[in-house]
Design a protein around this motif. Structure first.
Motif, short mmCIF file in Angstrom:
data_model
loop_
_atom_site.label_atom_id
_atom_site.label_comp_id
_atom_site.label_asym_id
_atom_site.label_seq_id
_atom_site.Cartn_x
_atom_site.Cartn_y
_atom_site.Cartn_z
N SER A 12 47.23 -6.79 -9.52
CA SER A 12 47.39 -5.34 -9.13
C SER A 12 48.14 -5.32 -7.80
N VAL A 13 47.59 -6.06 -6.96
CA VAL A 13 48.22 -6.29 -5.58
C VAL A 13 49.85 -6.35 -5.59
N GLU A 14 50.12 -7.31 -6.50
CA GLU A 14 51.63 -7.39 -6.89
C GLU A 14 52.15 -6.09 -7.23
N ARG A 15 51.69 -5.81 -8.51
CA ARG A 15 52.23 -4.50 -9.27
C ARG A 15 52.29 -3.31 -8.15
N ALA A 16 51.32 -3.17 -7.40
CA ALA A 16 51.32 -1.95 -6.57
C ALA A 16 52.30 -2.20 -5.42
N ALA A 17 52.75 -3.09 -4.89
CA ALA A 17 53.78 -3.30 -3.93
C ALA A 17 55.18 -3.08 -4.37
N ARG A 18 55.10 -3.60 -5.93
CA ARG A 18 56.57 -3.39 -6.49
C ARG A 18 56.81 -2.35 -7.01
N PHE A 19 55.85 -1.34 -7.34
CA PHE A 19 56.11 0.07 -7.72
C PHE A 19 56.38 0.78 -6.48
N GLU A 20 55.56 0.77 -5.31
CA GLU A 20 56.13 1.56 -4.30
C GLU A 20 57.33 1.28 -3.60
N ILE A 21 57.77 0.05 -3.71
CA ILE A 21 59.24 -0.17 -3.44
C ILE A 21 60.25 0.58 -4.11
N ARG A 22 59.91 0.57 -5.56
CA ARG A 22 60.69 1.53 -6.18
C ARG A 22 60.86 2.73 -6.14
N ARG A 23 59.48 3.28 -5.87
CA ARG A 23 59.20 4.78 -5.61
C ARG A 23 59.94 5.19 -4.34
N HIS A 24 59.59 4.44 -3.19
CA HIS A 24 60.31 4.61 -2.00
C HIS A 24 61.60 4.93 -2.02
N ALA A 25 62.42 3.86 -2.63
CA ALA A 25 63.50 3.84 -2.82
C ALA A 25 64.18 4.96 -3.32
N ALA A 26 63.67 5.40 -4.65
CA ALA A 26 64.02 6.79 -5.16
C ALA A 26 63.99 7.95 -4.37
N VAL A 27 62.79 7.98 -3.55
CA VAL A 27 62.70 9.13 -2.60
C VAL A 27 63.94 9.17 -1.73
N ASN B 18 66.67 7.56 -1.49
CA ASN B 18 68.00 7.81 -2.29
C ASN B 18 68.46 9.20 -2.83
N ASP B 19 67.42 10.01 -3.07
CA ASP B 19 67.40 11.46 -3.13
C ASP B 19 67.68 12.08 -2.03
N GLY B 20 67.55 11.77 -1.20
CA GLY B 20 67.51 12.25 0.47
C GLY B 20 66.22 12.77 0.80
N GLY B 21 65.15 12.32 0.26
CA GLY B 21 63.73 13.03 0.53
C GLY B 21 63.02 12.22 1.60
#
Length: 499
Positions: A246-261, A263-266
């Motif tokens: 879960s530590v690995e999955r949480a870090a991977r998810f947050e990388i993708r989520r941060h990038a999405a925010v 990239n959208d100018g948020g």
């Protein structure tokens, strides 16, 4: 934000560098709490292991647990930290229903251990050094149970129950410095760091470090910054992640989520987040406070802690062999390659192998079965190697049966399969399935004669001196006996017959 809005992982890393900070809370295995004499034993009736001190009642005074301090020093030394000559506790003020005092007794700017590091090995053998900012002493909170909602969280619940048995249990919080330079391997580094830290804690004997029981929990802080920029981005903190995966999955998810925010100018909100095991996602919790928001001030009811250098040196001299040193020693003793050792480490096979050796099995045989048949079954079921329904003693018994000549490798695999399927101990499986090696010469001679009669051309080759052809007849006998013949003895009998 839903999962479908996430940026692909490789695309996120093409634009941003991840920066992590990992905060690991370790629940110490002391008999009593950090600042009072209440028991820490698990499983007691709710609110039965409390007193005026851990309930924060007026007039009660805390006393520091000496074993808790000793454990903190041991952890600091094992993490290559400097040990403070003088440190003190502070009050961290914030409101939570499960904080009966309305503040947490912790350490702030004067931790007991600081400025250390831990080297971790990634799956391909690369070593990555994680710098340690501090390791400090504090106490745990109580436990809230939210009743009536669909998620088990306070939102939507009809009422909450509070159990203060856990309030005051000793914790050591280990905080890394910002972890930079890991790039796409940042989630893997996070997992490897927590795994290595867990092994260190267990080796010290200060905690069982069972993540599934909450004895070790990780908060994953993560931010992204565009390539070439030095300033860190705004971080999120995924709280209380309780497994290595879960530590690995949480870090991977947050990388993708941060990038999405981004990239959208948020803008990233500095907040705590909840990790969801079922799909590896995170959701928003509360706005994350800064240190000044907690209004730290020195704890007036506790004297400073000033461990003498003599005591620290005694503890340093008594430290057990650290996991990395131990692995290097075992690798040399077992005579295996770096890759083989790394494979055993990645599979979680080191302890089962050692326990099997302790039960009487040769090292090579213990490795063979744990890394072979048992690891295959673990992979098929998606479960941990150590969670398989077979014990090191049972594996050692299989090894003994092979050494005695009662089993060959093919039959031994079937015996292990039977034990894993719940058919009993190895000897019971052998009896139930009729798997013992056929070593009676009269039965083997009959099978050999039948194989020779059925394969006259091969028999003639052997008579002409082409002894390698005997392998085909051995195979025929093994097939006829369902793999239960002693192959070495079968070959001897064939050569006797045809010489």
């Amino acid at each position: 934000m839903s999962v479908i809005d996430l940026v692909p992982y490789d695309e996120a890393l093409a634009s941003y560098d991840p920066v992590m900070g990992l905060e690991v809370h370790v629940e110490l295995g002391t008999a009593t709490k950090m600042f009072c004499g209440c028991s820490t034993e698990l499983g007691a009736e709710p609110n039965s292991q409390v007193c005026p001190t851990c309930l924060g009642l007026p007039g009660s005074l805390p006393v520091v647990n000496a074993i808790g301090v000793e454990s903190a020093i041991k952890i600091g030394l094992a993490l290559n930290c400097e040990i403070a000559e003088w440190c003190r506790f502070a009050r961290k003020n914030y409101f939570y229903p499960d904080m009966p005092k309305n503040f947490q007794t912790s350490q702030y700017d004067e931790p007991i251990a600081f400025n250390g590091y831990l080297d971790v090995t990634l799956e391909d053998g690369e070593v990555f050094r994680v710098q340690i900012e501090r390791a400090h002493m504090e106490e745990d909170t109580g436990k809230s149970s939210h009743i009536g909602g669909a998620t088990g969280r306070i939102h939507g619940a009809s009422h909450s129950l509070l159990d203060y048995n856990r309030a005051g249990i000793p914790l050591i919080e280990i905080v890394t410095k910002p972890i930079e330079g890991a790039g796409s391997r940042a989630p893997e580094v996070a997992k490897a760091y927590v795994a290595e830290l867990r092994e260190v804690i267990k080796a010290l004997g200060v905690s069982e470090a069972r993540m599934d029981k909450g004895q070790m929990r990780c908060d994953v802080n993560l931010s992204l910054r565009p390539h070439g920029r030095e300033q860190f981005g705004t971080r999120s903190e995924t709280k209380n992640v309780n497994s290595l995966r879960s530590v690995e999955r949480a870090a991977r998810f947050e990388i993708r989520r941060h990038a999405a925010v981004l990239n959208d100018g948020g803008s990233i909100v500095q907040e705590t987040r909840h990790f969801h095991e079922e799909d590896g996602s995170t959701t928003a919790g509360r706005i994350k406070d800064n240190a000044e928001d907690y209004r730290y001030f020195p704890e007036p009811d506790l004297v400073p802690v000033a461990p003498s250098r003599e005591w620290v040196d005694e503890l340093r001299a008594a430290l057990p062999e650290m996991p990395r040193v131990r692995r290097d020693r075992l690798q040399a003793e077992w005579g295996i390659s770096d890759q083989e050792m790394q494979s055993a480490l990645n599979a979680g096979a080191i302890e089962p192998i050692l326990d099997t050796i302790a039960a009487g099995a040769p090292a090579d045989q213990a490795r063979k079965w744990w890394m072979g048949e048992i690891a295959r079954r673990a992979n098929e079921s998606g479960s941990e190697l150590g969670a398989q329904p077979i014990t090191p003693a049972q594996v050692a018994r299989v090894c003994a049966l092979v050494a005695e000549g009662a089993l060959n490798d093919k039959l031994a695999r079937q015996v292990i399969e039977g034990v894993l399927d719940g058919e009993g101990d190895p000897d019971q499986v052998v009896a139930k399935r009729g798997l013992a090696v056929v070593s009676d010469d009269s039965a083997l001679r009959t099978a050999v004669d039948e194989a020779i009669a059925a394969n006259p051309g091969i028999a003639d080759k052997i008579r002409d001196g082409k002894l390698a052809a005997a392998g085909a007849l051995v195979g025929a006998v093994m097939k006829a006996t369902r793999g239960q013949a002693d192959a070495a003895r079968v070959k001897e009998l064939i050569l006797e017959r045809l010489s």
